[in-house]
Every structure is written in C-alpha cells, then in structure tokens.
Design a protein around this motif. Structure first.
Motif, PDB file in Angstrom:
ATOM      1  N   ILE A 170     -18.086 -38.233   7.946  1.00  0.00           N
ATOM      2  CA  ILE A 170     -17.472 -37.470   9.042  1.00  0.00           C
ATOM      3  C   ILE A 170     -15.953 -37.562   8.976  1.00  0.00           C
ATOM      4  CG2 ILE A 170     -17.234 -37.339  11.558  1.00  0.00           C
ATOM      5  CD1 ILE A 170     -20.185 -38.214  11.743  1.00  0.00           C
ATOM      6  N   ILE A 171     -15.405 -38.771   8.775  1.00  0.00           N
ATOM      7  CA  ILE A 171     -13.954 -38.950   8.629  1.00  0.00           C
ATOM      8  C   ILE A 171     -13.722 -39.719   7.332  1.00  0.00           C
ATOM      9  CG2 ILE A 171     -11.822 -39.886   9.603  1.00  0.00           C
ATOM     10  CD1 ILE A 171     -13.052 -39.655  12.361  1.00  0.00           C
ATOM     11  N   PRO A 172     -13.558 -39.004   6.204  1.00  0.00           N
ATOM     12  CA  PRO A 172     -13.406 -39.676   4.920  1.00  0.00           C
ATOM     13  C   PRO A 172     -11.992 -40.232   4.712  1.00  0.00           C
ATOM     14  CG  PRO A 172     -13.315 -37.311   4.634  1.00  0.00           C
ATOM     15  CD  PRO A 172     -13.589 -37.552   6.090  1.00  0.00           C
ATOM     16  N   LYS A 173     -11.887 -41.078   3.720  1.00  0.00           N
ATOM     17  CA  LYS A 173     -10.597 -41.663   3.374  1.00  0.00           C
ATOM     18  C   LYS A 173      -9.727 -40.599   2.708  1.00  0.00           C
ATOM     19  CE  LYS A 173      -8.448 -45.275   0.680  1.00  0.00           C
ATOM     20  NZ  LYS A 173      -8.631 -46.478  -0.121  1.00  0.00           N
ATOM     21  N   THR A 174      -8.508 -40.483   3.166  1.00  0.00           N
ATOM     22  CA  THR A 174      -7.514 -39.610   2.541  1.00  0.00           C
ATOM     23  C   THR A 174      -6.295 -40.476   2.271  1.00  0.00           C
ATOM     24  OG1 THR A 174      -6.719 -38.899   4.716  1.00  0.00           O
ATOM     25  CG2 THR A 174      -8.385 -37.508   3.664  1.00  0.00           C
ATOM     26  N   ASP A 175      -5.123 -40.053   2.726  1.00  0.00           N
ATOM     27  CA  ASP A 175      -3.958 -40.923   2.628  1.00  0.00           C
ATOM     28  C   ASP A 175      -3.987 -41.985   3.730  1.00  0.00           C
ATOM     29  OD1 ASP A 175      -3.595 -38.903   4.489  1.00  0.00           O
ATOM     30  OD2 ASP A 175      -1.427 -38.860   4.266  1.00  0.00           O
ATOM     31  N   THR A 176      -4.926 -41.865   4.651  1.00  0.00           N
ATOM     32  CA  THR A 176      -5.170 -42.883   5.679  1.00  0.00           C
ATOM     33  C   THR A 176      -6.582 -43.427   5.469  1.00  0.00           C
ATOM     34  OG1 THR A 176      -6.015 -41.239   7.238  1.00  0.00           O
ATOM     35  CG2 THR A 176      -3.661 -41.753   7.357  1.00  0.00           C
ATOM     36  N   PRO A 177      -6.869 -44.612   5.960  1.00  0.00           N
ATOM     37  CA  PRO A 177      -8.224 -45.159   5.804  1.00  0.00           C
ATOM     38  C   PRO A 177      -9.267 -44.278   6.488  1.00  0.00           C
ATOM     39  CG  PRO A 177      -6.706 -46.844   6.601  1.00  0.00           C
ATOM     40  CD  PRO A 177      -5.970 -45.541   6.639  1.00  0.00           C
ATOM     41  N   GLY A 178     -10.452 -44.254   5.911  1.00  0.00           N
ATOM     42  CA  GLY A 178     -11.547 -43.507   6.508  1.00  0.00           C
ATOM     43  C   GLY A 178     -12.239 -44.311   7.589  1.00  0.00           C
ATOM     44  N   ALA A 179     -13.178 -43.663   8.247  1.00  0.00           N
ATOM     45  CA  ALA A 179     -13.897 -44.310   9.344  1.00  0.00           C
ATOM     46  C   ALA A 179     -14.722 -45.492   8.856  1.00  0.00           C
ATOM     47  CB  ALA A 179     -14.783 -43.294  10.055  1.00  0.00           C
ATOM     48  N   GLY A 180     -15.296 -45.380   7.678  1.00  0.00           N
ATOM     49  CA  GLY A 180     -16.081 -46.485   7.145  1.00  0.00           C
ATOM     50  C   GLY A 180     -15.227 -47.700   6.857  1.00  0.00           C
ATOM     51  N   GLU A 181     -14.053 -47.468   6.313  1.00  0.00           N
ATOM     52  CA  GLU A 181     -13.132 -48.562   5.981  1.00  0.00           C
ATOM     53  C   GLU A 181     -12.626 -49.276   7.231  1.00  0.00           C
ATOM     54  OE1 GLU A 181      -8.916 -49.043   3.570  1.00  0.00           O
ATOM     55  OE2 GLU A 181     -10.144 -47.254   3.247  1.00  0.00           O
ATOM     56  N   LEU A 182     -12.454 -48.547   8.327  1.00  0.00           N
ATOM     57  CA  LEU A 182     -11.958 -49.149   9.564  1.00  0.00           C
ATOM     58  C   LEU A 182     -13.058 -49.831  10.384  1.00  0.00           C
ATOM     59  CD1 LEU A 182      -9.393 -46.505  10.844  1.00  0.00           C
ATOM     60  CD2 LEU A 182      -8.959 -48.653   9.661  1.00  0.00           C
ATOM     61  N   ASN A 206      -0.529 -47.513  13.936  1.00  0.00           N
ATOM     62  CA  ASN A 206       0.155 -46.934  12.781  1.00  0.00           C
ATOM     63  C   ASN A 206       0.273 -45.414  12.783  1.00  0.00           C
ATOM     64  OD1 ASN A 206       0.522 -49.484  11.550  1.00  0.00           O
ATOM     65  ND2 ASN A 206      -1.599 -49.430  10.870  1.00  0.00           N
ATOM     66  N   LEU A 207      -0.632 -44.726  13.434  1.00  0.00           N
ATOM     67  CA  LEU A 207      -0.626 -43.263  13.365  1.00  0.00           C
ATOM     68  C   LEU A 207      -0.185 -42.591  14.653  1.00  0.00           C
ATOM     69  CD1 LEU A 207      -3.909 -42.679  11.347  1.00  0.00           C
ATOM     70  CD2 LEU A 207      -1.581 -42.914  10.495  1.00  0.00           C
ATOM     71  N   THR A 208      -0.607 -43.113  15.775  1.00  0.00           N
ATOM     72  CA  THR A 208      -0.185 -42.526  17.046  1.00  0.00           C
ATOM     73  C   THR A 208       0.935 -43.381  17.610  1.00  0.00           C
ATOM     74  OG1 THR A 208      -1.811 -43.782  18.301  1.00  0.00           O
ATOM     75  CG2 THR A 208      -2.465 -41.594  17.588  1.00  0.00           C
ATOM     76  N   HIS A 209       1.961 -42.752  18.026  1.00  0.00           N
ATOM     77  CA  HIS A 209       3.100 -43.481  18.562  1.00  0.00           C
ATOM     78  C   HIS A 209       3.161 -43.206  20.058  1.00  0.00           C
ATOM     79  CE1 HIS A 209       4.205 -44.499  14.512  1.00  0.00           C
ATOM     80  NE2 HIS A 209       4.100 -43.234  14.186  1.00  0.00           N
ATOM     81  N   PHE A 210       2.567 -44.118  20.790  1.00  0.00           N
ATOM     82  CA  PHE A 210       2.484 -43.962  22.228  1.00  0.00           C
ATOM     83  C   PHE A 210       3.854 -44.150  22.856  1.00  0.00           C
ATOM     84  CE2 PHE A 210       1.926 -45.834  26.469  1.00  0.00           C
ATOM     85  CZ  PHE A 210       1.246 -44.790  27.070  1.00  0.00           C
ATOM     86  N   GLU A 211       4.216 -43.246  23.719  1.00  0.00           N
ATOM     87  CA  GLU A 211       5.466 -43.332  24.447  1.00  0.00           C
ATOM     88  C   GLU A 211       5.117 -43.298  25.929  1.00  0.00           C
ATOM     89  OE1 GLU A 211       9.482 -40.710  24.536  1.00  0.00           O
ATOM     90  OE2 GLU A 211       8.373 -40.790  22.669  1.00  0.00           O
ATOM     91  N   PHE A 212       5.418 -44.388  26.614  1.00  0.00           N
ATOM     92  CA  PHE A 212       5.004 -44.517  28.005  1.00  0.00           C
ATOM     93  C   PHE A 212       5.545 -43.375  28.858  1.00  0.00           C
ATOM     94  CE2 PHE A 212       5.153 -46.481  32.273  1.00  0.00           C
ATOM     95  CZ  PHE A 212       3.798 -46.719  32.403  1.00  0.00           C
ATOM     96  N   ILE A 213       6.811 -43.077  28.720  1.00  0.00           N
ATOM     97  CA  ILE A 213       7.418 -41.960  29.447  1.00  0.00           C
ATOM     98  C   ILE A 213       8.094 -41.067  28.421  1.00  0.00           C
ATOM     99  CG2 ILE A 213       9.121 -41.265  31.168  1.00  0.00           C
ATOM    100  CD1 ILE A 213       8.731 -43.983  32.487  1.00  0.00           C
ATOM    101  N   PRO A 214       7.615 -39.850  28.224  1.00  0.00           N
ATOM    102  CA  PRO A 214       8.237 -38.974  27.235  1.00  0.00           C
ATOM    103  C   PRO A 214       9.634 -38.534  27.681  1.00  0.00           C
ATOM    104  CG  PRO A 214       6.461 -37.848  28.358  1.00  0.00           C
ATOM    105  CD  PRO A 214       6.475 -39.253  28.866  1.00  0.00           C
ATOM    106  N   ALA A 215      10.436 -38.164  26.721  1.00  0.00           N
ATOM    107  CA  ALA A 215      11.818 -37.720  26.926  1.00  0.00           C
ATOM    108  C   ALA A 215      12.711 -38.935  27.164  1.00  0.00           C
ATOM    109  CB  ALA A 215      11.937 -36.717  28.066  1.00  0.00           C
ATOM    110  N   ARG A 216      13.965 -38.693  27.261  1.00  0.00           N
ATOM    111  CA  ARG A 216      14.941 -39.771  27.404  1.00  0.00           C
ATOM    112  C   ARG A 216      15.829 -39.518  28.603  1.00  0.00           C
ATOM    113  NH1 ARG A 216      11.950 -41.238  24.382  1.00  0.00           N
ATOM    114  NH2 ARG A 216      12.056 -41.897  22.270  1.00  0.00           N
ATOM    115  N   TYR A 217      16.305 -40.604  29.154  1.00  0.00           N
ATOM    116  CA  TYR A 217      17.300 -40.521  30.204  1.00  0.00           C
ATOM    117  C   TYR A 217      18.553 -41.231  29.708  1.00  0.00           C
ATOM    118  CZ  TYR A 217      19.867 -41.435  34.448  1.00  0.00           C
ATOM    119  OH  TYR A 217      20.844 -41.492  35.387  1.00  0.00           O
TER     120      TYR A 217
END
Length: 173
Positions: free
Chosen positions: A53-65, A153-164
């Motif tokens: 379903i989610i194979p390994k590409t340049d990122t690990p696949g579902a089986g590897e994780l 490593n892949l999603t970069h969570f930002e608590f509050i988007p944009a900058r002040y």
C-alpha cells in the motif's frame, strides 16, 4: 433530533476521544509492544500488505516503519470482535488467494502480483473482503502519517502558522 439523543451522542464521542490510546499519535515500534496474531504467518502477510500500500521510495515504506504492528495493535485494541474476526479472515483470504493464483505466499510474490491481488480484493463483490481492505488501507495511512519518523522528518508541524514581527523598520515613501 431530540436533545437527549444529541447529548448521548456527544458523550459517546467525547468518551471515544478520551479513551483513544496515547500511542496512536507519534508512535514508534518500541511504544507499541508485542502484538498477537491468531495464525502463524499472518505477521509477514500483513507486513507485505502494508508495504504494497505504501512502498519504499526515497522515504521508508510502511513495512519498514512497522506500520503492520500499528495496524494489528489498532485492530486488537480499538475494534470490536466482529471486525477483529473479519481482519483475521481477510489476511487468511489474501494468503489463500495468492497461493491459488501465484503458487506462493503473498509475502513472497512480486510487487506487481501483490498489487494485482490487492486491486482484486478492493474491487471484490464480497462485502467482507472490501471491508477488510478498506480497514487495512485506512489504518495503514493513519499509521504511516502518525509514525514517529513521518511526524519528525517529513511533516513540519507549526503550532501557529505565519509570523509576527513586532519590531520592524517602516519605510516611508
């Protein structure tokens, strides 16, 4: 809708959210612990299914994780007995269909054969097979996207988007 029914539904939803296991968000293989499979060999088949379903590409696949462990843990901890039985029967059915069609285990089949077989299961007229594949596919995506690797490593969570920027020079012009 009656007020009592609405309040009952809201209470049930809140209970479900509160009781959702903590490990379901930002999990790793070590946080899941050991899971039990009803039949020998189901672990390898499930790992091959999630990897297809989610194979390994340049990122690990579902089986590897280790998403197969996540899927099994979710089914064991969060689904009712009927869904658990359907899950186990679905893994066995995929294995039996692979043995019948290709003469080898699903885990030993080529990627093309695995995809062909999963497409057949997805388009099956058997409601249990379709339900099995839908559950595994949804849990695979959920497990992959909430894994520790993807979250860090892949999603970069930002608590509050944009900058002040409170102190910036103003150009007059």
């Amino acid at each position: 809708m009656e007020r009592r029914v609405a309040l009952k539904n809201m209470a049930a939803a809140m209970g479900a959210v509160v009781s959702l296991p903590v490990w379901a968000s930002g999990w790793s293989n070590s946080s899941l612990g050991e899971v039990k499979y009803t039949m020998a060999g189901q672990a390898e088949v499930l790992k091959a299914i999630v990897e297809a379903i989610i194979p390994k590409t340049d990122t690990p696949g579902a089986g590897e994780l280790g998403v197969a462990t996540f899927v099994q843990r979710m089914v064991t901890d969060c689904y009712d007995k009927k869904a658990q039985d359907n899950f186990s029967k679905g893994i066995d059915a995929v294995e039996a269909q692979s043995t019948k069609s290709f003469g080898k285990s699903f885990a030993d089949a080529t990627k093309a054969q695995q995809l062909q077989l999963l497409k057949e299961v997805e388009k099956s007229t058997d409601a249990d097979q379709k339900a099995f594949f839908g559950m595994v596919k949804n849990l695979t995506i959920q497990g992959y996207m909430s894994s520790e690797y993807v979250m860090t490593n892949l999603t970069h969570f930002e608590f509050i988007p944009a900058r002040y920027h409170g102190c910036v020079p103003i150009k007059k012009g």
